[in-house]
Design a protein around this motif. Sequence first.
Motif, PDB file in Angstrom:
ATOM      1  N   GLY A   1       0.777  -2.353 -10.084  1.00  0.00           N
ATOM      2  CA  GLY A   1      -0.620  -2.745 -10.186  1.00  0.00           C
ATOM      3  C   GLY A   1      -1.312  -2.257 -11.441  1.00  0.00           C
ATOM      4  O   GLY A   1      -2.082  -3.005 -12.074  1.00  0.00           O
ATOM      5  N   ASP A   2      -1.065  -1.013 -11.849  1.00  0.00           N
ATOM      6  CA  ASP A   2      -1.704  -0.483 -13.058  1.00  0.00           C
ATOM      7  C   ASP A   2      -1.288  -1.282 -14.286  1.00  0.00           C
ATOM      8  O   ASP A   2      -2.106  -1.556 -15.183  1.00  0.00           O
ATOM      9  CB  ASP A   2      -1.345   0.989 -13.250  1.00  0.00           C
ATOM     10  CG  ASP A   2      -2.002   1.896 -12.223  1.00  0.00           C
ATOM     11  OD1 ASP A   2      -2.968   1.435 -11.556  1.00  0.00           O
ATOM     12  OD2 ASP A   2      -1.552   3.042 -12.080  1.00  0.00           O
ATOM     13  N   TYR A   3      -0.029  -1.665 -14.332  1.00  0.00           N
ATOM     14  CA  TYR A   3       0.479  -2.430 -15.480  1.00  0.00           C
ATOM     15  C   TYR A   3      -0.158  -3.828 -15.511  1.00  0.00           C
ATOM     16  O   TYR A   3      -0.547  -4.311 -16.579  1.00  0.00           O
ATOM     17  CB  TYR A   3       1.992  -2.539 -15.382  1.00  0.00           C
ATOM     18  CG  TYR A   3       2.657  -3.057 -16.629  1.00  0.00           C
ATOM     19  CD1 TYR A   3       2.982  -2.201 -17.670  1.00  0.00           C
ATOM     20  CD2 TYR A   3       2.981  -4.406 -16.758  1.00  0.00           C
ATOM     21  CE1 TYR A   3       3.614  -2.672 -18.825  1.00  0.00           C
ATOM     22  CE2 TYR A   3       3.605  -4.888 -17.901  1.00  0.00           C
ATOM     23  CZ  TYR A   3       3.917  -4.012 -18.927  1.00  0.00           C
ATOM     24  OH  TYR A   3       4.533  -4.484 -20.067  1.00  0.00           O
ATOM     25  N   ALA A   4      -0.283  -4.455 -14.334  1.00  0.00           N
ATOM     26  CA  ALA A   4      -0.913  -5.780 -14.276  1.00  0.00           C
ATOM     27  C   ALA A   4      -2.372  -5.700 -14.725  1.00  0.00           C
ATOM     28  O   ALA A   4      -2.869  -6.585 -15.437  1.00  0.00           O
ATOM     29  CB  ALA A   4      -0.822  -6.335 -12.858  1.00  0.00           C
TER      30      ALA A   4
ATOM     31  N   ALA B   1       0.822  -1.208   0.000  1.00  0.00           N
ATOM     32  CA  ALA B   1       0.000   0.000   0.000  1.00  0.00           C
ATOM     33  C   ALA B   1       0.859   1.262   0.000  1.00  0.00           C
ATOM     34  O   ALA B   1       0.441   2.310  -0.497  1.00  0.00           O
ATOM     35  CB  ALA B   1      -0.929   0.001   1.208  1.00  0.00           C
ATOM     36  N   THR B   2       2.067   1.152   0.556  1.00  0.00           N
ATOM     37  CA  THR B   2       2.964   2.304   0.655  1.00  0.00           C
ATOM     38  C   THR B   2       3.701   2.566  -0.649  1.00  0.00           C
ATOM     39  O   THR B   2       3.959   3.711  -1.017  1.00  0.00           O
ATOM     40  CB  THR B   2       3.985   2.078   1.783  1.00  0.00           C
ATOM     41  OG1 THR B   2       3.277   1.853   3.004  1.00  0.00           O
ATOM     42  CG2 THR B   2       4.898   3.272   1.965  1.00  0.00           C
ATOM     43  N   MET B   3       4.031   1.499  -1.380  1.00  0.00           N
ATOM     44  CA  MET B   3       4.822   1.633  -2.603  1.00  0.00           C
ATOM     45  C   MET B   3       4.083   2.465  -3.642  1.00  0.00           C
ATOM     46  O   MET B   3       2.965   2.131  -4.043  1.00  0.00           O
ATOM     47  CB  MET B   3       5.118   0.252  -3.197  1.00  0.00           C
ATOM     48  CG  MET B   3       6.144  -0.543  -2.435  1.00  0.00           C
ATOM     49  SD  MET B   3       6.328  -2.151  -3.225  1.00  0.00           S
ATOM     50  CE  MET B   3       7.786  -2.763  -2.400  1.00  0.00           C
ATOM     51  N   ASN B   4       4.714   3.533  -4.074  1.00  0.00           N
ATOM     52  CA  ASN B   4       4.174   4.366  -5.145  1.00  0.00           C
ATOM     53  C   ASN B   4       2.749   4.824  -4.860  1.00  0.00           C
ATOM     54  O   ASN B   4       1.955   5.024  -5.781  1.00  0.00           O
ATOM     55  CB  ASN B   4       4.214   3.599  -6.488  1.00  0.00           C
ATOM     56  CG  ASN B   4       4.147   4.537  -7.672  1.00  0.00           C
ATOM     57  OD1 ASN B   4       4.627   5.656  -7.615  1.00  0.00           O
ATOM     58  ND2 ASN B   4       3.534   4.083  -8.748  1.00  0.00           N
ATOM     59  N   ALA B   5       2.398   4.980  -3.594  1.00  0.00           N
ATOM     60  CA  ALA B   5       1.052   5.427  -3.242  1.00  0.00           C
ATOM     61  C   ALA B   5       0.865   6.895  -3.618  1.00  0.00           C
ATOM     62  O   ALA B   5       1.753   7.711  -3.360  1.00  0.00           O
ATOM     63  CB  ALA B   5       0.817   5.240  -1.750  1.00  0.00           C
ATOM     64  N   PRO B   6      -0.270   7.250  -4.232  1.00  0.00           N
ATOM     65  CA  PRO B   6      -0.489   8.660  -4.562  1.00  0.00           C
ATOM     66  C   PRO B   6      -0.590   9.541  -3.328  1.00  0.00           C
ATOM     67  O   PRO B   6      -0.252  10.719  -3.360  1.00  0.00           O
ATOM     68  CB  PRO B   6      -1.806   8.647  -5.349  1.00  0.00           C
ATOM     69  CG  PRO B   6      -2.472   7.366  -4.968  1.00  0.00           C
ATOM     70  CD  PRO B   6      -1.378   6.392  -4.680  1.00  0.00           C
ATOM     71  N   SER B   7      -1.055   8.978  -2.230  1.00  0.00           N
ATOM     72  CA  SER B   7      -1.087   9.711  -0.956  1.00  0.00           C
ATOM     73  C   SER B   7      -1.112   8.701   0.178  1.00  0.00           C
ATOM     74  O   SER B   7      -1.749   7.657   0.083  1.00  0.00           O
ATOM     75  CB  SER B   7      -2.319  10.626  -0.869  1.00  0.00           C
ATOM     76  OG  SER B   7      -3.514   9.861  -0.900  1.00  0.00           O
TER      77      SER B   7
ATOM     78  N   GLY C   1       9.859  -8.763 -13.633  1.00  0.00           N
ATOM     79  CA  GLY C   1      10.340 -10.089 -13.291  1.00  0.00           C
ATOM     80  C   GLY C   1       9.163 -10.906 -12.791  1.00  0.00           C
ATOM     81  O   GLY C   1       8.315 -11.363 -13.556  1.00  0.00           O
ATOM     82  N   ASN C   2       9.073 -11.043 -11.465  1.00  0.00           N
ATOM     83  CA  ASN C   2       7.948 -11.760 -10.856  1.00  0.00           C
ATOM     84  C   ASN C   2       6.781 -10.838 -10.504  1.00  0.00           C
ATOM     85  O   ASN C   2       5.710 -11.318 -10.138  1.00  0.00           O
ATOM     86  CB  ASN C   2       8.405 -12.454  -9.560  1.00  0.00           C
ATOM     87  CG  ASN C   2       9.571 -13.378  -9.800  1.00  0.00           C
ATOM     88  OD1 ASN C   2       9.569 -14.162 -10.731  1.00  0.00           O
ATOM     89  ND2 ASN C   2      10.589 -13.282  -8.955  1.00  0.00           N
ATOM     90  N   MET C   3       6.985  -9.524 -10.586  1.00  0.00           N
ATOM     91  CA  MET C   3       6.027  -8.581 -10.037  1.00  0.00           C
ATOM     92  C   MET C   3       4.632  -8.709 -10.649  1.00  0.00           C
ATOM     93  O   MET C   3       3.618  -8.792  -9.954  1.00  0.00           O
ATOM     94  CB  MET C   3       6.547  -7.159 -10.221  1.00  0.00           C
ATOM     95  CG  MET C   3       5.705  -6.086  -9.590  1.00  0.00           C
ATOM     96  SD  MET C   3       6.397  -4.451  -9.901  1.00  0.00           S
ATOM     97  CE  MET C   3       7.939  -4.555  -9.001  1.00  0.00           C
ATOM     98  N   VAL C   4       4.553  -8.733 -11.973  1.00  0.00           N
ATOM     99  CA  VAL C   4       3.256  -8.816 -12.646  1.00  0.00           C
ATOM    100  C   VAL C   4       2.641 -10.195 -12.443  1.00  0.00           C
ATOM    101  O   VAL C   4       1.438 -10.329 -12.216  1.00  0.00           O
ATOM    102  CB  VAL C   4       3.419  -8.476 -14.142  1.00  0.00           C
ATOM    103  CG1 VAL C   4       2.087  -8.638 -14.879  1.00  0.00           C
ATOM    104  CG2 VAL C   4       3.942  -7.057 -14.312  1.00  0.00           C
TER     105      VAL C   4
END
Length: 379
Positions: free
Chosen positions: A255-258, A51-57, A198-201
Amino acid sequence: MIVAGIMSGTSADGIDVALVRMFGRGLRARMELLAHKGFAYPAPVRRAVLATMNAPSISVAEIARLNFLLAELYAEAVAETEKHASTKCELVGCHGQTIFHQGTPAPFLGRKLAVTWQIGEGSVLAARLGRPVVCDFRPADMAAGGLGAPLVPYLDFLLYRHPRRGRIVQNIGGIGNLTAIPAGAKPEQVRAFDTGPGNMVIDALASHLFGKRLDCNGDFAARGNVVEPAIAELLRAPYFRRKGPKTAGREQFGGDYARRLLALCRRASKYDVLATATALTARSIAIAARQTMAKHKYRDFFVSGGGTRNATLMRMLSEELAPIGLTPETTDVHGLASEAKEAAAFALLAYQTWHHTPSSIPSATGAARPAILGKICYA
């Protein structure tokens, strides 16, 4: 000197610890892996990290609390690994958990800045273990004009350089990254960059579609068929054609890419979606390998990271690399457990910093000069 390396990557699945014995200095440094262990994040912690990673706020208080909490978990992981190995380290190198990384300068309040943030408070970690800690490795390279990544190529060069064989070393963590070491190379001839997801998506879609943290052994993907139009569309992205140095993270492939991949697969089955995500990783790595082969001849292709546990991914990667004459082998058969490599790399970087030695490779990061990486927290 015995050094503990701690790595928690962009997959946010947990903590890897490696205990290594270090010998020598600088480019003559050598290491012996004594032990390594992996520790999954508790589910609430993983949710908080994601939830913290690249969170808009997000609340500053939440980030501050997570910063201290992760340090406590890192300390417990090192202590458990030391107990398992019946030995104690003298120094700790902790990469921390990346929550934001923007290696290329962008406008902010009248300035153009490149920024990064890894959390896991080094002072807390040092206090709990009673040993000095080197942490926050990336900013020194960025201050010298680099992207702050990748940093593992320093270990790749020390371990895998060969006087007569060109070698490519590919790590498949949350993000894939490649290090190309020509035969007889000097550090300034090494090239390295992030190849893409890598494994992320794969992990994101395994969670969304199957309620699992990952596609264990690639079993879901093995039951599906690749949606070729989706792959073709995704691989049109400029990132895959851009030459290195370049770096990527959850900001590009999160998440957006997935969700975009899922939308492109339209009415395909859940298994087809996982097969497509897995093929995307394999093909993006093969694209990077072909780009690299255009300049030098490489004979060996070594693979490390959590992706080596995905049999379907490794099979697809073998098929993609076969036309250019490369066969992927895990680093396990070449002296270092594939799951320990990144943690061992930060043990090495901490050791070099402790001895006031630069350990970045400017040809990999784009920096103007080599840098002594990290900050030291004393117990």
